[in-house]
Design a protein around this motif. Sequence first.
Motif, PDB file in Angstrom:
ATOM      1  N   LEU A 137       0.586  -1.166  -0.286  1.00  0.00           N
ATOM      2  CA  LEU A 137      -0.198   0.211   0.304  1.00  0.00           C
ATOM      3  C   LEU A 137       1.135   0.879  -0.059  1.00  0.00           C
ATOM      4  O   LEU A 137       1.986   1.316   0.775  1.00  0.00           O
ATOM      5  CB  LEU A 137      -0.987   0.007   1.352  1.00  0.00           C
ATOM      6  N   ARG A 264      -8.545   6.384   6.926  1.00  0.00           N
ATOM      7  CA  ARG A 264      -8.998   4.994   6.652  1.00  0.00           C
ATOM      8  C   ARG A 264      -9.300   4.562   5.382  1.00  0.00           C
ATOM      9  O   ARG A 264      -9.979   3.825   4.805  1.00  0.00           O
ATOM     10  CB  ARG A 264      -9.693   4.586   7.866  1.00  0.00           C
ATOM     11  N   ARG A 293      -7.874   2.134   2.555  1.00  0.00           N
ATOM     12  CA  ARG A 293      -7.484   0.894   3.322  1.00  0.00           C
ATOM     13  C   ARG A 293      -9.107   0.378   3.674  1.00  0.00           C
ATOM     14  O   ARG A 293      -8.751  -0.864   4.600  1.00  0.00           O
ATOM     15  CB  ARG A 293      -6.678   1.176   4.678  1.00  0.00           C
ATOM     16  N   ASP A 367      -0.986  -4.095   5.230  1.00  0.00           N
ATOM     17  CA  ASP A 367      -0.065  -4.563   3.742  1.00  0.00           C
ATOM     18  C   ASP A 367       0.262  -6.167   4.012  1.00  0.00           C
ATOM     19  O   ASP A 367      -0.125  -6.909   3.004  1.00  0.00           O
ATOM     20  CB  ASP A 367       0.008  -4.170   3.001  1.00  0.00           C
TER      21      ASP A 367
END
Length: 611
Positions: A137, A264, A293, A367
């Motif tokens: 990520l 997030r 996320r 991740d």
Amino acid sequence: MSIDIEHQLVDTAAGYVSEEETRAPSIAPSLTYSEESDDQEEPQPADVTPRRRRASTRLIAQNPADVQRITGESTQQLLNRCCGGGCCIDSQKKEGLEYEHVPLPDNDAFRSLGLKIDEIPTVLTKIPDVPEQTTFLKSIRCLSSTPSPTDSAVSFGSQASLTPIETSLQNLALEDLDTSIQPPSFVQPHHPHHVFAAKIHNTRELTKEGAEKRTYHFDIDITDYPHEEGVDFKVGGAIGLYAPNDSSAVEHILDMLLVPRFMRGKPVLLRTTRGRWPTVWGEDQARELVTTRRDLLTWCSDIQSYAPTKSLLRILAEYAIDPNEKKILMFLCASEGQSVFCNLRTGPHISLAQILNAFPSSKPPLDLLLSVLQQLMPRFYSLSNDPHESYEIRDGKQHRLVEIAVTVQETDDWRAGSRTGVGSGFLERQSHKFTKLRRAGNNYPQLYVPIFKGLMANPLAKEFVSDGPMLLIGAGVGIAPFRGFVQHRLKNANCANKVWVLQGVRDSLVDELYGGEWGVHEERVKKVVQSRRGESRYVQDEVVHQADLVWTIINSVDGRVFVCGSSKGMGEGVEEALLKVAMKKGNLEHNEAQKFWNLKRDVGQYITETW
């Protein structure tokens, strides 16, 4: 019921004229006993003297009853708990190894795991390496083109000073899609289907207070469902539901991983090196996608349905700060901890949140964690209506509906006492929201379920193609798809007196599904069998009782027997009951009866849909 169904079903079977008398015989083989057969006598096995056991051998068990007497569990229970790796043999302390006492984490989550750890070897072997990271990520910086007043005189950097990778990231953005009601578009189910956010037209609870399990009915509006896929909804078919993880569970996991709340929902570049994830049935290849996320953990990874793996525990061990937690996690990954690890996997369902709370000092990167979590898969639910005939007028517009029934699945939870399954829990929450909004005066709540055309070629839909006699056997929510069959057939004059339903329930007062909703002449085609009230027998008992009806239907041209429901208990019981019918009515031995039903299954006359 106003009519004695039990006697009527038996009388109907006796008076039913088989179409074999007027039409060509069925292509399905019949294994009924015949005295003219030349091969009636089977070769008898030769007398073989059993080999004597050695004097040092003591026989303690020779049948399932002995196993249950010694262990307190049936052989099936032992098989379900055993991983087959021989770890039970290695559960004892080994000579020559040094052991140390390791203090266990003092929290409810760890205690709920039920790990029986006394001492741990000081030297552990065969510890796997940290799993390969396949998911990465990268945050996408959003730079403003308007300079700040305080920086207008002197510039310390500009868009031109960005690296080529950073420049390309500026051109990436999230798709214009409301992921609060449906998954990102890259989560594509089986080609060519795409997830569609269908509006809930109506919902209600089918079971009543006191029922052992809760079952809900949904009317789902598919009026605007895309037509370019070329496959229509069918009687007996199923829809795929792409249910998200519970939002509160997702937020709790992000809290445990110390992911800041403001990050997030921010866009990130997701890069995978291989595999299908985060798609469902996409190609095995590397990917670059823009997502968040929160969306990845909500729609793409299963956080509660799978037992913990050594890959997950190894990652937690790598990032555990507390030395005792690290030792326990490494022990579970090592060869010496195999028996404890197997007990962890074969015990109660363990969620990701439970593991993270049990070892709170471990905060692995999100991740890396996503690299080892299982894909969140869609759930499938059979249609409980005839989708070609279900319409309703609302707001001056005709709405096409499909209907499903779902029973809520529950399992033990370390914190709440119990938790629901991913799919059934999501639908129950949507049903409660819908009902609450209706009671508050909102007649048309805007609530959705993400669906796609699922199994329209499954056994139930595929084999429903003829007008021969049909026996439908089901229990619990397994009876739902049969409702659509009956509604469809009772409208056809050629199908009169050719469909019968045997429905198993615990107590018809609280958990009989769709009572009075099967269409005309329901009392003539349906028999409800109660296991907790009245005669107290199961649907498999009624199958044996209706042996004449079963045998007449299965030996008729295009006659079919359908079984739908849970494979444990009902499914196994009905299968054994059908064997008894064949043995009794066909004068067959047990192995011949098995062969008979296998042949009927092969030619599409015996259809089962169990789970």
